[in-house]
Motif scaffolding. Sequence first.
Motif, short mmCIF file in Angstrom:
data_model
loop_
_atom_site.label_atom_id
_atom_site.label_comp_id
_atom_site.label_asym_id
_atom_site.label_seq_id
_atom_site.Cartn_x
_atom_site.Cartn_y
_atom_site.Cartn_z
N THR A 83 -9.27 3.32 6.78
CA THR A 83 -8.81 3.12 5.34
C THR A 83 -7.19 3.05 5.42
O THR A 83 -6.56 3.52 5.89
N CYS A 84 -6.78 1.60 4.77
CA CYS A 84 -5.12 1.42 4.86
C CYS A 84 -4.66 2.64 3.85
O CYS A 84 -5.09 2.50 2.56
N LYS A 85 -3.75 3.43 4.17
CA LYS A 85 -3.11 4.36 3.30
C LYS A 85 -2.05 3.84 2.48
O LYS A 85 -1.20 2.92 3.16
N ALA A 86 -1.65 4.50 1.39
CA ALA A 86 -0.31 4.17 0.75
C ALA A 86 0.78 4.97 1.20
O ALA A 86 0.54 6.01 1.46
N VAL A 87 1.63 4.30 1.58
CA VAL A 87 3.03 4.88 2.05
C VAL A 87 3.67 5.69 1.07
O VAL A 87 4.15 6.83 1.22
N CYS A 88 3.88 5.00 -0.13
CA CYS A 88 4.73 5.63 -1.43
C CYS A 88 4.29 4.78 -2.33
O CYS A 88 3.77 3.69 -2.65
N SER A 89 4.85 5.47 -3.77
CA SER A 89 4.27 4.63 -4.71
C SER A 89 5.53 5.23 -5.87
O SER A 89 6.13 6.19 -5.81
N VAL A 90 5.79 4.27 -6.95
CA VAL A 90 6.38 4.49 -8.03
C VAL A 90 5.47 4.82 -9.18
O VAL A 90 4.79 4.09 -9.81
#
Length: 329
Positions: A83-90
């Motif tokens: 699963t490709c993970k989210a590095v960061c988010s706004v």
Amino acid sequence: MLGYISARQAGLDDPLKLRRAEATRRVLSLELNKDKDIERIHGSGINTLDIEPVESRYMLSGGSDGVIVLYDLENWSKKPCYTCKAVCSVGRSHPDVHKFSVETVQWYPHDTGMFTSSSFDKTLKIWDTNTLQTADVFNFEETVYSHHMSPVATKHCLIAVGTKSPKVQLCDLKSGSCSHILQGHRQEILAVSWSPRHEYILATASADSRVKLWDVRRASACLISLDQHNGKKSEVFGETAKTAHNGRVNGLCFTSDGLHLLTFGTDDRIRLWNSSSGENTLELYSSGRDGNILAWVPSLRETESDDTSEKQCLNPAYEDAWSGSDDDG
């Protein structure tokens, strides 16, 4: 396919012919990747995606909830299924988050240190990827539908912006202000796209059913207004007949080589244009939610026949363009 390879090795075919054949083969064989998944972060619909062009490793997504997510597409687990993970988010708690739906996200074309986003909240934001803070904000009087930076520009840092206004606005990253506007459309600008071949050529699509090509260096910047009838009806009815679609034109993009422009509209049509001459090529491929990829071509007969073999004799588009087993020899 072996026939294409042999012809390429012998110097009989242009290298581009083999590349296009292989690209077509891959498109026609597309299926859902069962081994790769993307972590779900957005709580509602996702309007826009963009993969950075430097390494093709990081992907941005913008949602109707105003949230922007940055994903790492690399398989760090080294497992077949991952699963490709989210590095960061706004996220919604971020002080600079968009108040309304994010319509476009785009990486800075030359490195991953910066990206841009635009929203229904009437702003275009320039982001520092490392700090996830806004480096600059452009405010508009109207709702922003689309924006785009040139992937090949070396002499300008302009961002084209389409808003509810019929005027295309060009924002300069260097000066931090809107440098000038392009006038010619009659209704809101729904999509904008710079040519990947010529850094000063811009295409715009509008709710007025028109698609225009511009050279932003010129005083009268509009080069051509695309005509779906290739001039046949406009000779009789004049300039008003020059429409690209019979409805709002809500999307467009150049092919990777910049030689053609693809447009689609609310008339349930997609069209492929020669970006140099502005000619409607009248033949293209489309895909839809039903999982089918269809080849479209204008009929060469006024009355259609149910006999498929007769159509094959009439129109070369129905002929098999792939090398058979005999050719692969």
